[in-house]
Scaffold this active site. Sequence first.
Site, PDB file in Angstrom:
ATOM      1  N   ASP A  15      -2.944   4.403  12.041  1.00 16.28           N
ATOM      2  CA  ASP A  15      -2.992   4.278  10.577  1.00 16.28           C
ATOM      3  C   ASP A  15      -3.466   5.565   9.903  1.00 16.28           C
ATOM      4  OD1 ASP A  15      -2.689   2.958   8.172  1.00 16.28           O
ATOM      5  OD2 ASP A  15      -4.692   2.085   8.219  1.00 16.28           O
ATOM      6  N   ASN A  17      -1.164   7.743   8.193  1.00 18.12           N
ATOM      7  CA  ASN A  17      -0.096   8.742   8.073  1.00 18.12           C
ATOM      8  C   ASN A  17       0.219   9.075   6.617  1.00 18.12           C
ATOM      9  OD1 ASN A  17       0.115   8.478  10.816  1.00 18.12           O
ATOM     10  ND2 ASN A  17       2.038   7.339  10.802  1.00 18.12           N
ATOM     11  N   ASN A  63       4.955  -4.745   7.369  1.00 19.69           N
ATOM     12  CA  ASN A  63       5.383  -3.425   6.878  1.00 19.69           C
ATOM     13  C   ASN A  63       6.768  -3.440   6.213  1.00 19.69           C
ATOM     14  OD1 ASN A  63       3.649  -1.599   9.510  1.00 19.69           O
ATOM     15  ND2 ASN A  63       3.030  -1.896   7.384  1.00 19.69           N
TER      16      ASN A  63
HETATM   17  C1  IPE Z   1      -1.304  -1.439  10.229  1.00 17.26           C
HETATM   18  O1  IPE Z   1      -1.438  -0.525   9.208  1.00 17.26           O
HETATM   19  C2  IPE Z   1       0.091  -1.363  10.784  1.00 17.26           C
HETATM   20  C3  IPE Z   1       0.393  -0.173  11.564  1.00 17.26           C
HETATM   21  C4  IPE Z   1      -0.401   0.817  11.799  1.00 17.26           C
HETATM   22  C5  IPE Z   1       1.725  -0.145  12.124  1.00 17.26           C
HETATM   23  P1  IPE Z   1      -1.189  -0.919   7.683  1.00 17.26           P
HETATM   24  O2  IPE Z   1      -1.370   0.345   6.916  1.00 17.26           O
HETATM   25  O3  IPE Z   1       0.112  -1.606   7.539  1.00 17.26           O
HETATM   26  O4  IPE Z   1      -2.349  -1.958   7.415  1.00 17.26           O
HETATM   27  P2  IPE Z   1      -3.040  -2.397   6.049  1.00 17.26           P
HETATM   28  O5  IPE Z   1      -1.933  -2.725   5.084  1.00 17.26           O
HETATM   29  O6  IPE Z   1      -3.854  -1.245   5.566  1.00 17.26           O
HETATM   30  O7  IPE Z   1      -3.885  -3.562   6.422  1.00 17.26           O
HETATM   31  C1  IPE Z   2       0.503   3.839   9.484  1.00 16.49           C
HETATM   32  O1  IPE Z   2       0.246   4.742   8.453  1.00 16.49           O
HETATM   33  C2  IPE Z   2       1.950   3.841   9.895  1.00 16.49           C
HETATM   34  C3  IPE Z   2       2.671   2.596   9.618  1.00 16.49           C
HETATM   35  C4  IPE Z   2       2.171   1.531   9.084  1.00 16.49           C
HETATM   36  C5  IPE Z   2       4.087   2.601   9.935  1.00 16.49           C
HETATM   37  P1  IPE Z   2       0.345   4.282   6.951  1.00 16.49           P
HETATM   38  O2  IPE Z   2       1.732   4.538   6.474  1.00 16.49           O
HETATM   39  O3  IPE Z   2      -0.131   2.914   6.781  1.00 16.49           O
HETATM   40  O4  IPE Z   2      -0.641   5.307   6.257  1.00 16.49           O
HETATM   41  P2  IPE Z   2      -1.635   4.982   5.064  1.00 16.49           P
HETATM   42  O5  IPE Z   2      -2.505   3.868   5.504  1.00 16.49           O
HETATM   43  O6  IPE Z   2      -0.785   4.617   3.894  1.00 16.49           O
HETATM   44  O7  IPE Z   2      -2.384   6.255   4.857  1.00 16.49           O
HETATM   45 MG    MG Z   3      -1.953   2.126   6.425  1.00  8.58          MG
END
Ligand code: IPE
Ligand code: IPE
Ligand code: MG
Length: 234
Positions: A15, A17, A63
């Site tokens: 998480d 990214n 997602n």
């Molecule tokens: C969890 O991260 C899912 C992955 C890393 C693939 P999210 O960014 O989707 O989680 P929340 O929404 O902050 O709980």
């Molecule tokens: C995790 O990073 C990757 C996926 C859920 C695919 P995020 O895209 O959730 O990154 P943040 O949480 O928005 O920074």
């Molecule tokens: Mg995230």
Amino acid sequence: MEGYQIPAHIGFIMDGNGRWAKKRGMPRNFGHTKGAEVFKKTINWCRELGVSCATFYAFSTENWKRPADEIEGIMNLLRRYIKDIRAAAKEDIRIIILGDIAPLAEDIRLELVDIMESTRSNTGFIVGIALNYGGRDEITRAARILARKAADGEIDAEQICEDSIERLLYTSEMPKLDMIIRPSGEQRLSNFLIWQAAYAEFVFMDVLWPDFDKNALVSAITAYSQRNRRFGGI
Ligand code: IPE
Ligand code: IPE
Ligand code: MG
């Protein structure tokens, strides 16, 4: 890490990214690209440190709520990484996909099924990739299979035990989950391995996933090694 307790199976919630990219004034998918590189490196760091299995949360059942262009970017990254995943097979790595891949594009789905089949007998290391994965979905699926068997008279509902469910989870052929590492500062599971995490140790870190490195992994394992796992005992 001599003298340290090394977890057999680590779950990584990749998480942060999007925030990493935003900090650099770049589109979110730039962060996903960097995150995918870190995923690849983390496999090697885990192996070097004596871990035997690592499961990575790549895309959750929730997602799909994201904008179409971000989802498309993640799927295209996956297409690109399938080649690397294939190369992993040569290094005695077994790949297990966790999650319902039915809704994924056909080309990706066929590749993933083939990768799972062709690496099945590798024993050097196990990489789990959670794709369209949700812990609730995983348990619901197990319940549905057991209900169907009971209705068909194949099993007796009274005989259903924790093991019956465990055997139907995507992790059934993996070592028990010992630790979950979540970078990005969030302190929640977000539906990742909720059954398996019952007695796992959680390590939450402030680093964003694209900045996660071997030092971060070493410090998480150090923290793990200092925990007293009682499993309900004393
Ligand atoms: C969890 O991260 C899912 C992955 C890393 C693939 P999210 O960014 O989707 O989680 P929340 O929404 O902050 O709980
Ligand atoms: C995790 O990073 C990757 C996926 C859920 C695919 P995020 O895209 O959730 O990154 P943040 O949480 O928005 O920074
Ligand atoms: Mg995230």
